[in-house]
Write a protein that holds these residues in place. Structure first.
Motif, short mmCIF file in Angstrom:
data_model
loop_
_atom_site.label_atom_id
_atom_site.label_comp_id
_atom_site.label_asym_id
_atom_site.label_seq_id
_atom_site.Cartn_x
_atom_site.Cartn_y
_atom_site.Cartn_z
N UNK A 1 0.82 -1.22 0.00
CA UNK A 1 0.00 0.00 0.00
C UNK A 1 0.85 1.27 0.00
N UNK A 2 2.03 1.22 0.61
CA UNK A 2 2.85 2.42 0.81
C UNK A 2 4.14 2.45 0.00
N UNK A 3 4.23 1.65 -1.03
CA UNK A 3 5.48 1.57 -1.80
C UNK A 3 5.58 2.64 -2.89
N UNK A 4 4.61 3.47 -3.06
CA UNK A 4 4.53 4.43 -4.15
C UNK A 4 4.65 3.67 -5.45
N UNK A 5 5.56 4.11 -6.31
CA UNK A 5 5.73 3.42 -7.59
C UNK A 5 6.95 2.51 -7.58
N UNK A 6 7.54 2.32 -6.42
CA UNK A 6 8.70 1.43 -6.32
C UNK A 6 8.27 -0.01 -6.51
N UNK A 7 9.15 -0.74 -7.15
CA UNK A 7 8.95 -2.18 -7.25
C UNK A 7 9.67 -2.83 -6.08
N UNK A 8 8.96 -3.67 -5.35
CA UNK A 8 9.57 -4.39 -4.23
C UNK A 8 9.17 -5.85 -4.30
N UNK A 9 10.00 -6.69 -3.72
CA UNK A 9 9.62 -8.08 -3.52
C UNK A 9 9.69 -8.33 -2.02
N UNK A 10 8.80 -9.17 -1.55
CA UNK A 10 8.71 -9.46 -0.12
C UNK A 10 8.95 -10.95 0.09
N UNK A 11 9.78 -11.24 1.07
CA UNK A 11 10.10 -12.62 1.40
C UNK A 11 9.99 -12.79 2.92
N UNK A 12 9.63 -13.98 3.35
CA UNK A 12 9.53 -14.28 4.78
C UNK A 12 10.77 -15.07 5.18
N UNK A 13 11.44 -14.61 6.22
CA UNK A 13 12.68 -15.24 6.68
C UNK A 13 12.41 -16.60 7.31
N UNK A 14 13.39 -17.47 7.15
CA UNK A 14 13.40 -18.75 7.84
C UNK A 14 14.74 -18.85 8.57
N UNK A 15 14.74 -19.52 9.70
CA UNK A 15 15.99 -19.65 10.45
C UNK A 15 17.04 -20.41 9.66
N UNK A 16 16.63 -21.38 8.87
CA UNK A 16 17.59 -22.21 8.14
C UNK A 16 18.29 -21.45 7.01
N UNK A 17 17.65 -20.44 6.44
CA UNK A 17 18.25 -19.70 5.32
C UNK A 17 18.48 -18.23 5.64
N UNK A 18 18.42 -17.88 6.92
CA UNK A 18 18.43 -16.49 7.36
C UNK A 18 19.65 -15.70 6.87
N UNK A 19 20.83 -16.26 7.01
CA UNK A 19 22.04 -15.54 6.63
C UNK A 19 22.01 -15.21 5.14
N UNK A 20 21.69 -16.16 4.31
CA UNK A 20 21.62 -15.91 2.87
C UNK A 20 20.52 -14.90 2.54
N UNK A 21 19.40 -14.99 3.22
CA UNK A 21 18.30 -14.05 2.98
C UNK A 21 18.70 -12.62 3.34
N UNK A 22 19.44 -12.46 4.44
CA UNK A 22 19.90 -11.11 4.83
C UNK A 22 20.81 -10.55 3.75
N UNK A 23 21.74 -11.36 3.26
CA UNK A 23 22.69 -10.90 2.25
C UNK A 23 21.98 -10.37 1.01
N UNK A 24 20.85 -10.96 0.66
CA UNK A 24 20.13 -10.58 -0.56
C UNK A 24 19.08 -9.49 -0.35
N UNK A 25 18.82 -9.13 0.91
CA UNK A 25 17.76 -8.16 1.21
C UNK A 25 18.31 -6.74 1.33
N UNK A 26 17.45 -5.77 1.03
CA UNK A 26 17.77 -4.35 1.21
C UNK A 26 17.14 -3.82 2.49
N UNK A 27 15.96 -4.37 2.82
CA UNK A 27 15.19 -3.94 3.99
C UNK A 27 14.92 -5.17 4.85
N UNK A 28 15.19 -5.03 6.14
CA UNK A 28 14.90 -6.10 7.10
C UNK A 28 13.83 -5.59 8.06
N UNK A 29 12.71 -6.28 8.10
CA UNK A 29 11.60 -5.87 8.96
C UNK A 29 11.43 -6.92 10.07
#
Length: 185
Positions: A62-90
């Motif tokens: 709803x609040x991304x304006x015209x930016x393109x974003x992708x959203x992923x849900x973290x898992x403990x097993x892949x967390x380190x790799x997911x952090x490396x590929x993410x720009x925003x951590x929520x």
């Protein structure tokens, strides 16, 4: 590049119509185009994760304006790799000690988040600070200490002075529900 922290005082499930758009806009304001947003629900009980991630995902969309974003849900097993590929951590709210215990499993976390946008609500804000008061637990705990501050989320006047016994030299951040503060480290 500095790490941007957006610490949020938490939500109240009884205030379902509270507008929190400014918080989500602040998170995405400095995010690059085609940002990957990683939702980290480690503070939540498993049965609450689907609804919480659905709600937060819809707020980002709803609040991304015209930016393109992708959203992923973290898992403990892949967390380190997911952090490396993410720009925003929520970091979702929930049980601070549960989130803290999980994050302590990743000793390289401090280096991995450098230069990223870190958003945390309630428990997700607490863990980054040196000390925090948990209204739910009714006591003070020590966080990761990445931010040299002490914090009280869900702040109400009755919590005044709860952090007086720790970190006398630290700034105290009092965050009522639906308020946030931006910090850079």
């Amino acid at each position: 590049m500095k790490t941007k922290f957006i610490l949020h005082g938490g939500f109240n499930s009884e205030k379902v119509n509270e507008d929190n758009s400014d918080f989500y806009k602040e998170i995405l304001k400095d995010a690059p185009e085609n940002s990957k947003v990683l939702l980290i629900p480690f503070a939540k009980d498993a049965d609450r994760i689907p609804l919480a991630t659905k709600k937060v995902s819809s707020e980002f969309i709803k609040n991304k304006w015209q930016k393109e974003i992708t959203i992923e849900i973290a898992t403990e097993s892949d967390f380190i790799n997911q952090i490396k590929l993410a720009d925003v951590l929520y970091f979702h709210g929930g049980v601070s000690l549960k989130l803290l215990e999980t994050l302590k499993k990743y000793p390289e976390l401090k280096n991995l988040i450098t230069g990223k946008i870190i958003a945390g609500e309630s428990a997700g804000a607490n863990v980054w600070c040196k000390y925090f008061y948990s209204p739910r637990a009714g006591q003070v705990f020590e966080g990761l200490g990445i931010l040299p501050i002490k914090i009280i989320p869900h702040y109400k006047k009755e919590y005044t002075g709860k952090l007086n016994g720790v970190g006398q030299d630290l700034e105290e951040l009092l965050l009522p529900e639906y308020t946030y503060k931006v910090l850079f480290k």
